[in-house]
Design an enzyme around this catalytic site. Structure first.
Site, short mmCIF file in Angstrom:
data_model
loop_
_atom_site.label_atom_id
_atom_site.label_comp_id
_atom_site.label_asym_id
_atom_site.label_seq_id
_atom_site.Cartn_x
_atom_site.Cartn_y
_atom_site.Cartn_z
N ARG A 1 0.85 -1.18 0.00
CA ARG A 1 0.00 0.00 0.00
C ARG A 1 0.89 1.24 0.00
NH1 ARG A 1 -3.39 -2.94 -1.53
NH2 ARG A 1 -5.48 -3.33 -0.67
N GLU B 1 -3.15 7.76 -4.34
CA GLU B 1 -3.59 7.30 -5.66
C GLU B 1 -5.03 7.74 -5.89
OE1 GLU B 1 -3.15 3.05 -5.86
OE2 GLU B 1 -1.05 3.09 -5.30
N HIS C 1 0.07 0.42 -9.56
CA HIS C 1 -0.63 -0.47 -8.63
C HIS C 1 -1.16 -1.71 -9.36
CE1 HIS C 1 -3.12 -0.53 -4.65
NE2 HIS C 1 -2.76 -1.75 -5.01
#
Length: 380
Positions: free
Chosen positions: A209, A238, A255
């Site tokens: 993360r 993000e 990601h």
């Protein structure tokens, strides 16, 4: 049943069409009005499932997230409302592990070095960290692991505390959930002080993360001349990432570390199986029914093959530099979410059958490749 599913979740219609009517939604813009009369919500990590989203969900009985992490789900709220919930632990573990391995061999190629003899610190040894640990154990590297909750639960005897791991590792890779409070918070686990304490030349990989690393502190450190090799798949804030940091990152991506075709499809399959179990139905569909044949399936190794050639074999299946190039060339025009949504197909090592592996068969098998013996998958 009315089934609402994230538009980026693969094979939903193939798995769920027999169970109800499937409608798709944009994961970042889902509104509470869209959940009126919805029975099943299938989501991914970009959707916050909370009170604000569910305040009009009058029929919802099942929520599934096709992800390992659940920090985007208010699980207590679901329990209070009697809504069944499942995640997909382990669905993309292989994919993320292979992302890390591809990155390590790409760095080794570009740096004219080798990972042989390196000390690799794995922070977080859940499904992903454990999978990576098993694959790396096939290589000539030293492995340190850090997972305080597992260690305290008596599940990790080899535990190394984080600061010791950081001091001793040549490569550090993060595979922890985002925990914002409490004794084992991972929010800014790599804060300004820990980042500054890293020894020169360390490779830092984050495929967990974005908030695990303080991105602004990392930018400040790199602007100050720190000699670190950075591999970042995840970012703070993000999709509005700190683009200034890109100049200092060796390999960057949007990601997608876990986004192999197999990894994403496994998540969908796990949600399908969970819903069938709740409904008392037979789950009779599997990945083999739907996944297309990969473009490369068979590789024959020659007698000249050695582990020095392993990077070429790995990158035949997946080279992280493809995704780094896509981000750098198209981020400004297309945006983070669009690149993630339109991520090109990527397969796993297991889609490749290898003949002629000889003495290297055990290593290649542990990495995930299929080893053929007289045309059949099996042991030498």
């Amino acid at each position: 049943m009315k089934i609402l599913a994230d538009q980026n979740m693969p094979l939903v219609e193939q798995y769920f069409a027999d169970l109800g009517r499937v409608e798709r939604f944009d994961g970042r813009s889902l509104q509470s009005d869209q959940l009126v009369d919805v029975d099943v919500l299938l989501t991914r990590s970009v959707t916050q499932v909370n009170e604000a989203l569910l305040n009009k969900a009058n029929k919802l009985k099942f929520v599934g997230t096709a992800t390992i992490g659940v920090d985007h789900i208010d699980t207590d709220l679901l329990t209070q409302r009697g809504i069944a919930f499942t995640s997909a632990p382990g669905c993309n573990a292989v994919a993320v592990a292979e992302y890390v391995i591809s990155s390590l061999f790409a760095l080794a190629q570009e740096n004219a070095s080798s990972i042989e003899g390196k000390t690799i610190g794995i922070v977080g040894v859940g499904s992903i960290g454990s999978c990576l640990r098993k694959k790396l154990a096939a290589l000539d590297v030293n492995i340190l692991v850090c997972d305080p909750p597992k260690h305290e639960a008596g599940l990790l005897a080899e535990h190394c505390d984080l600061d010791t791991l950081l001091a001793q590792s040549d490569i550090v890779t993060f595979h922890v959930p985002l925990v914002k409070t409490g004794k084992h918070s991972t929010l800014h686990l790599m804060n300004k002080a820990r980042l500054a304490a890293l020894k020169s030349g360390v490779t830092l990989i984050n495929a967990s993360r974005g908030d695990v690393i303080d991105n602004h502190a990392l930018l400040e450190l790199m602007q100050g001349g720190a000699a670190l090799d950075l591999v970042l798949d995840v970012w703070e804030n993000e999709p509005t990432i700190l683009t200034e940091l890109l100049d200092y990152v060796r390999f960057a991506s949007v990601h997608i570390a876990g986004h192999t075709l197999e990894g994403k499809a496994r998540g969908t399959q796990m949600l399908y199986q969970a819903l069938c179990n709740i409904e008392g139905l037979k789950a009779d569909k599997s990945l083999a029914d739907f996944l297309p044949k990969p473009s490369v399936t068979d590789v024959s190794l020659q007698d000249t093959f050695t582990l020095a050639d392993l990077g070429q074999l790995i990158h035949l299946v997946y080279d992280v530099r493809r995704d780094d190039g896509i981000l750098r060339r198209h981020l400004a025009l297309q945006g983070f979410d669009s690149l993630r949504k339109n991520y090109p197909i990527r397969r796993e090592f297991s889609t490749v059958n290898i003949t002629g592996a000889g003495d290297y068969a055990p290593t290649l098998r542990e990495l995930g490749f299929n080893i053929l013996n007289n045309g059949h998958i099996g042991d030498y």
